[in-house]
Design a protein around this motif. Structure first.
Motif, PDB file in Angstrom:
ATOM      1  N   ASP A 233       0.958  -1.034  -0.065  1.00  0.00           N
ATOM      2  CA  ASP A 233      -0.030   0.117  -0.053  1.00  0.00           C
ATOM      3  C   ASP A 233       1.007   1.321   0.102  1.00  0.00           C
ATOM      4  O   ASP A 233       1.977   1.271   0.794  1.00  0.00           O
TER       5      ASP A 233
ATOM      6  N   LYS B 230      -4.382   7.164  -0.255  1.00  0.00           N
ATOM      7  CA  LYS B 230      -4.336   5.593  -0.528  1.00  0.00           C
ATOM      8  C   LYS B 230      -4.635   5.018  -1.566  1.00  0.00           C
ATOM      9  O   LYS B 230      -5.584   5.034  -2.346  1.00  0.00           O
TER      10      LYS B 230
ATOM     11  N   PRO C 202      -4.145   0.929  -2.580  1.00  0.00           N
ATOM     12  CA  PRO C 202      -3.778  -0.543  -2.178  1.00  0.00           C
ATOM     13  C   PRO C 202      -2.726  -1.006  -3.102  1.00  0.00           C
ATOM     14  O   PRO C 202      -2.612  -0.951  -4.093  1.00  0.00           O
TER      15      PRO C 202
ATOM     16  N   ASN D 266       4.846   5.724   1.415  1.00  0.00           N
ATOM     17  CA  ASN D 266       4.169   4.443   2.118  1.00  0.00           C
ATOM     18  C   ASN D 266       4.296   4.579   3.575  1.00  0.00           C
ATOM     19  O   ASN D 266       4.756   5.447   4.276  1.00  0.00           O
TER      20      ASN D 266
END
Length: 169
Positions: free
Chosen positions: A81, A88, A90, A169
């Motif tokens: 992610d 965000k 994934p 991240n």
């Protein structure tokens, strides 16, 4: 004598076939890779050339979804992610598209459908993430479309245009 002629003809055909195969494709497949923290980023794309054409606003229309390369849609893969422009994304593989703009801000699109030809079947309802990114002009000509993954961003450059997104991240 016929054997010599046949061997010569075969050698000539083999040479012509090899020479034709050795020429660079119009839009060769390319890969850009890099690490963002512990996430491996891989961008697979076909890299067309400018070849004297006007790219932005002519070959690639402004304000419309573009496949961000040639042939098959460009794919963007992250092994973990991450965030793109603070949003965000994934882990996974996505079809990557761009909506270029002359306003200094373009849109990067990450779509669930990673295997598709161009943007002909693009469906916005399959978008996982859309982010606005800074875009503008480069001072030097980039003859072939190129992607570059950096430790905190990725960039697309072609002709005199460029756009980039912050990654973490």
């Amino acid at each position: 004598m016929n054997l010599k002629k046949n061997l010569l003809a075969f050698a000539l055909l083999a040479f012509v076939g090899f020479a034709a195969n050795a020429q660079e494709k119009a839009s060769p497949a390319k890969t850009a890779e890099g690490m963002v923290g512990d996430a491996k980023i891989t961008i697979n794309y076909s890299s067309p050339a400018v070849k004297g054409r006007t790219i932005w606003g002519e070959l690639v229309p402004m304000g419309e979804v573009w496949r961000a390369g040639a042939n098959e849609a460009t794919t963007f893969t992250t092994t973990k992610d991450i965030t793109v422009q603070g949003e965000k994304l994934p882990a996974g593989t996505y079809g990557f598209f761009v909506i270029p703009s002359e306003t200094g801000q373009s849109t990067f699109i990450f779509n669930k459908v990673s295997k598709q030809w161009g943007a002909f079947d693009y469906d916005s309802s399959e978008d996982v993430l859309r982010v606005d990114v800074p875009s503008g002009e480069n001072s030097t000509l980039e003859e072939r479309l190129v992607y570059e993954v950096k430790p905190d961003s990725f960039e697309i450059r072609w002709e005199y245009g460029k756009a980039s997104a912050k990654l973490s991240n």
